[in-house]
Design a protein around this motif. Sequence first.
Motif, PDB file in Angstrom:
ATOM      1  N   PRO A   1       0.813  -1.212   0.000  1.00 25.77           N
ATOM      2  CA  PRO A   1       0.000   0.000   0.000  1.00 25.77           C
ATOM      3  C   PRO A   1       0.853   1.272   0.000  1.00 25.77           C
ATOM      4  O   PRO A   1       1.853   1.364   0.698  1.00 25.77           O
ATOM      5  CB  PRO A   1      -0.818  -0.139   1.273  1.00 25.77           C
ATOM      6  N   GLY A   2       0.432   2.220  -0.829  1.00 29.91           N
ATOM      7  CA  GLY A   2       1.155   3.470  -1.016  1.00 29.91           C
ATOM      8  C   GLY A   2       1.949   3.518  -2.293  1.00 29.91           C
ATOM      9  O   GLY A   2       2.266   4.593  -2.805  1.00 29.91           O
ATOM     10  N   ASN A   3       2.285   2.357  -2.845  1.00 27.40           N
ATOM     11  CA  ASN A   3       3.040   2.283  -4.090  1.00 27.40           C
ATOM     12  C   ASN A   3       2.121   2.449  -5.298  1.00 27.40           C
ATOM     13  O   ASN A   3       0.911   2.221  -5.226  1.00 27.40           O
ATOM     14  CB  ASN A   3       3.761   0.941  -4.206  1.00 27.40           C
ATOM     15  N   ARG A   4       2.728   2.810  -6.409  1.00 29.06           N
ATOM     16  CA  ARG A   4       2.029   2.726  -7.688  1.00 29.06           C
ATOM     17  C   ARG A   4       1.764   1.253  -7.950  1.00 29.06           C
ATOM     18  O   ARG A   4       2.633   0.405  -7.813  1.00 29.06           O
ATOM     19  CB  ARG A   4       2.898   3.328  -8.790  1.00 29.06           C
TER      20      ARG A   4
ATOM     21  N   LEU B   1     -11.526  -2.517  -6.907  1.00 32.74           N
ATOM     22  CA  LEU B   1     -11.094  -3.683  -6.149  1.00 32.74           C
ATOM     23  C   LEU B   1     -10.620  -4.742  -7.130  1.00 32.74           C
ATOM     24  O   LEU B   1     -11.399  -5.256  -7.936  1.00 32.74           O
ATOM     25  CB  LEU B   1     -12.234  -4.228  -5.290  1.00 32.74           C
ATOM     26  N   LEU B   2      -9.333  -5.045  -7.064  1.00 31.38           N
ATOM     27  CA  LEU B   2      -8.752  -6.097  -7.895  1.00 31.38           C
ATOM     28  C   LEU B   2      -8.854  -7.414  -7.132  1.00 31.38           C
ATOM     29  O   LEU B   2      -8.257  -7.576  -6.068  1.00 31.38           O
ATOM     30  CB  LEU B   2      -7.290  -5.764  -8.209  1.00 31.38           C
TER      31      LEU B   2
ATOM     32  N   HIS C   1      -1.164 -12.472  -9.369  1.00 29.61           N
ATOM     33  CA  HIS C   1      -0.878 -13.002  -8.030  1.00 29.61           C
ATOM     34  C   HIS C   1       0.598 -12.816  -7.686  1.00 29.61           C
ATOM     35  O   HIS C   1       0.961 -12.449  -6.566  1.00 29.61           O
ATOM     36  CB  HIS C   1      -1.233 -14.489  -7.961  1.00 29.61           C
ATOM     37  N   ASP C   2       1.456 -13.074  -8.662  1.00 30.13           N
ATOM     38  CA  ASP C   2       2.889 -12.935  -8.430  1.00 30.13           C
ATOM     39  C   ASP C   2       3.285 -11.492  -8.158  1.00 30.13           C
ATOM     40  O   ASP C   2       4.262 -11.228  -7.451  1.00 30.13           O
ATOM     41  CB  ASP C   2       3.674 -13.457  -9.642  1.00 30.13           C
ATOM     42  N   LEU C   3       2.535 -10.559  -8.711  1.00 31.53           N
ATOM     43  CA  LEU C   3       2.841  -9.141  -8.524  1.00 31.53           C
ATOM     44  C   LEU C   3       2.219  -8.581  -7.255  1.00 31.53           C
ATOM     45  O   LEU C   3       2.842  -7.762  -6.559  1.00 31.53           O
ATOM     46  CB  LEU C   3       2.334  -8.335  -9.723  1.00 31.53           C
ATOM     47  N   TYR C   4       0.994  -9.007  -6.925  1.00 28.81           N
ATOM     48  CA  TYR C   4       0.246  -8.363  -5.847  1.00 28.81           C
ATOM     49  C   TYR C   4       0.315  -9.114  -4.519  1.00 28.81           C
ATOM     50  O   TYR C   4       0.061  -8.523  -3.464  1.00 28.81           O
ATOM     51  CB  TYR C   4      -1.208  -8.148  -6.290  1.00 28.81           C
ATOM     52  N   LEU C   5       0.596 -10.417  -4.550  1.00 33.61           N
ATOM     53  CA  LEU C   5       0.852 -11.204  -3.333  1.00 33.61           C
ATOM     54  C   LEU C   5      -0.313 -11.159  -2.339  1.00 33.61           C
ATOM     55  O   LEU C   5      -0.115 -11.275  -1.136  1.00 33.61           O
ATOM     56  CB  LEU C   5       2.128 -10.710  -2.629  1.00 33.61           C
ATOM     57  N   ALA C   6      -1.511 -10.969  -2.842  1.00 39.07           N
ATOM     58  CA  ALA C   6      -2.702 -10.957  -1.990  1.00 39.07           C
ATOM     59  C   ALA C   6      -3.916 -11.206  -2.873  1.00 39.07           C
ATOM     60  O   ALA C   6      -3.907 -10.858  -4.059  1.00 39.07           O
ATOM     61  CB  ALA C   6      -2.841  -9.622  -1.258  1.00 39.07           C
ATOM     62  N   PRO C   7      -4.970 -11.793  -2.314  1.00 38.19           N
ATOM     63  CA  PRO C   7      -6.155 -12.081  -3.118  1.00 38.19           C
ATOM     64  C   PRO C   7      -6.980 -10.852  -3.477  1.00 38.19           C
ATOM     65  O   PRO C   7      -7.781 -10.900  -4.406  1.00 38.19           O
ATOM     66  CB  PRO C   7      -6.951 -13.051  -2.240  1.00 38.19           C
ATOM     67  N   ALA C   8      -6.817  -9.750  -2.731  1.00 39.69           N
ATOM     68  CA  ALA C   8      -7.616  -8.560  -3.021  1.00 39.69           C
ATOM     69  C   ALA C   8      -6.774  -7.316  -2.788  1.00 39.69           C
ATOM     70  O   ALA C   8      -6.007  -7.229  -1.822  1.00 39.69           O
ATOM     71  CB  ALA C   8      -8.868  -8.522  -2.143  1.00 39.69           C
ATOM     72  N   THR C   9      -6.911  -6.342  -3.698  1.00 38.23           N
ATOM     73  CA  THR C   9      -6.183  -5.077  -3.591  1.00 38.23           C
ATOM     74  C   THR C   9      -7.116  -3.953  -4.011  1.00 38.23           C
ATOM     75  O   THR C   9      -7.798  -4.049  -5.042  1.00 38.23           O
ATOM     76  CB  THR C   9      -4.944  -5.067  -4.500  1.00 38.23           C
ATOM     77  N   LEU C  10      -7.153  -2.890  -3.211  1.00 33.33           N
ATOM     78  CA  LEU C  10      -7.987  -1.732  -3.527  1.00 33.33           C
ATOM     79  C   LEU C  10      -7.108  -0.668  -4.171  1.00 33.33           C
ATOM     80  O   LEU C  10      -6.131  -0.201  -3.572  1.00 33.33           O
ATOM     81  CB  LEU C  10      -8.648  -1.189  -2.261  1.00 33.33           C
TER      82      LEU C  10
ATOM     83  N   HIS D   1      -3.903   5.173  -9.695  1.00 27.14           N
ATOM     84  CA  HIS D   1      -3.119   3.934  -9.821  1.00 27.14           C
ATOM     85  C   HIS D   1      -2.363   3.557  -8.553  1.00 27.14           C
ATOM     86  O   HIS D   1      -1.612   2.573  -8.580  1.00 27.14           O
ATOM     87  CB  HIS D   1      -2.110   4.009 -10.989  1.00 27.14           C
ATOM     88  N   HIS D   2      -2.535   4.265  -7.460  1.00 28.92           N
ATOM     89  CA  HIS D   2      -1.828   3.894  -6.235  1.00 28.92           C
ATOM     90  C   HIS D   2      -2.647   2.890  -5.421  1.00 28.92           C
ATOM     91  O   HIS D   2      -3.882   2.906  -5.438  1.00 28.92           O
ATOM     92  CB  HIS D   2      -1.515   5.133  -5.400  1.00 28.92           C
ATOM     93  N   VAL D   3      -1.925   2.018  -4.709  1.00 24.49           N
ATOM     94  CA  VAL D   3      -2.555   0.993  -3.884  1.00 24.49           C
ATOM     95  C   VAL D   3      -3.014   1.629  -2.571  1.00 24.49           C
ATOM     96  O   VAL D   3      -2.209   2.218  -1.847  1.00 24.49           O
ATOM     97  CB  VAL D   3      -1.580  -0.163  -3.601  1.00 24.49           C
ATOM     98  N   ALA D   4      -4.302   1.498  -2.268  1.00 25.85           N
ATOM     99  CA  ALA D   4      -4.853   2.032  -1.021  1.00 25.85           C
ATOM    100  C   ALA D   4      -4.887   0.987   0.090  1.00 25.85           C
ATOM    101  O   ALA D   4      -4.775   1.321   1.274  1.00 25.85           O
ATOM    102  CB  ALA D   4      -6.265   2.572  -1.257  1.00 25.85           C
ATOM    103  N   TRP D   5      -5.041  -0.289  -0.299  1.00 20.71           N
ATOM    104  CA  TRP D   5      -5.144  -1.394   0.681  1.00 20.71           C
ATOM    105  C   TRP D   5      -4.948  -2.703  -0.067  1.00 20.71           C
ATOM    106  O   TRP D   5      -5.277  -2.826  -1.254  1.00 20.71           O
ATOM    107  CB  TRP D   5      -6.521  -1.376   1.336  1.00 20.71           C
ATOM    108  N   ARG D   6      -4.398  -3.701   0.610  1.00 26.20           N
ATOM    109  CA  ARG D   6      -4.435  -5.061   0.089  1.00 26.20           C
ATOM    110  C   ARG D   6      -4.577  -6.019   1.268  1.00 26.20           C
ATOM    111  O   ARG D   6      -4.170  -5.705   2.401  1.00 26.20           O
ATOM    112  CB  ARG D   6      -3.195  -5.399  -0.735  1.00 26.20           C
TER     113      ARG D   6
END
Length: 530
Positions: A424-427, A449-450, A485-494, A499-504
């Motif tokens: 979270p916080g990254n592009r 929500l991804l 999955h290999d990039l985000y390392l979590a089942p859900a990402t907001l 384009h910035h990650v708010a939560w995963r």
Amino acid sequence: MALAIDLAQRGVASVVFESRAEGDRFSARTNMTNVRSMEHFRRWGIADALRENDPVSPRIQRDVAFVTRLNGHLIQHFPRAYEWSERLPVASEVAEWAPNEAIEKTLRARAAELPLIDVRFGHEVESFEQDDDGVTVHVTGPDGPRTFRGSYLVAADGSRSRLRGRILNVRLEGKANLARSFLWHLRAPGLAEHWKASPMVSMTLFYNEDRSCDSLVPQSGEDQWAYFCSPVPDHIDGDDWEACRDMLFRAVGAEFEVEPLEGGTFITHSMQAPRYDFGRVLLAGDAAHLVSPMGGFGMNIGIGDAADLGWKLGALVQGWGGPLLLASYSIERGEAARFILDGCERNQAVGASQLVRDGIEDPGPRGDAVRAEVAEDIRVQKARQFKRMGGQLGYRYSSSPIILRDGVEEPAADFEDYVPSAAPGNRAPHHWLKDGSSLYDHIGQGFTLLVLDDIETGPLRRAAAARGVPLDVVAPGEPDRAALHDLYLAPATLLRSDHHVAWRGHELGDVDRLLDVVTGWSAWSATVTP
């Protein structure tokens, strides 16, 4: 203009006051719309239009060349430093090297298509007052003084911002007077004939016995150019055209017909305002921060400001954004600016004065050996200025109150090398989907929500709808899901619209708490739930 476009695409009306008349020439130092800005241009529907509006001759290669003189020796060459013929795996766009003429034309045309934008040329804001409900702005224009009323005012009135300095009484902080520089825009129809040391390229830097730190950049066709120098040699007055012309003749190695269009001295600073939000008045672009031009980040930081501020002002106007959004703008963009200012300071510190060696213009084997040594120094110490992605894509919002961090420790952001991270916080890490579209093409105007695994999204959907928060859900199929999955390392990402990650996370637990934080109604807590 970029901010107005972002707001209009969210259904928010704005008025843009521009002190210049519509037809006035404006020769800014801007040439590079970098990868990150082009991702925003794609979102605003203007990335391809910018490429089409580029007025530079197609004979000019989008390369960087270091030469002793135009009729001298080639020292180092970075092919396609400013252009990629193929798409990048880590980004939805590639950079575009096109001068300010093309950038402004592109933005103006897009603004003219959007009825929610009212652009008023020849108008200047003289003063303003703000209260709990909005901002009253006093403007002078062709028809005399007028008063306007709006919810917010964004001061994007440049490096000498009168609104920032005289009305808000805000002083910039950082490193003043990094260098005395000059820039001259000129017309030289025969200059192309003197290119001997290298092909005609987007940027030619002169590394010779003069150690003048000067460079030449095409602006339109093959007859208009920008001649830039930073720092200016002590014995040269950057406002004296004849002295600068003689420097140019020396750099080219010949005299030729040349007409100055405009130019002179400016001072390079590395500074920013202590904060960018002052009630309902915000600073953006050069009014908020000044950066060394070594790296081409000046305009691009401002485009990032617009992308960050656009969704937040839209949320506030539409009623679903909370009071922490404006404070988060200062925190997020201040952190990004500090990261970029530091990298550009390091670029500024290394140039011809530091890297040129005696004998660099000598003919024969001795000169060849010196030039080879300098070429290696350039490769090691200057490549980050032209080819590295860290400064463009690697900044993060690590201190933002509207980001829910997950406790993952990360290495410090690197100005040179970009390593994608979904913390979270990254592009958000980019991915090209199997249908040929960019993941970013599926990110909506609010939150997205991804979803990469089976996870119950209903509670979040209902909570967002009840609050009026725009929420899209994207659930890619295979094989995209495995790659993501290999990039985000979590089942859900907001993901936010910028384009910035708010939560995963692995499950959507307290959705009201999640929405409270990411929409600016409640600050993130230091307590991290695994």
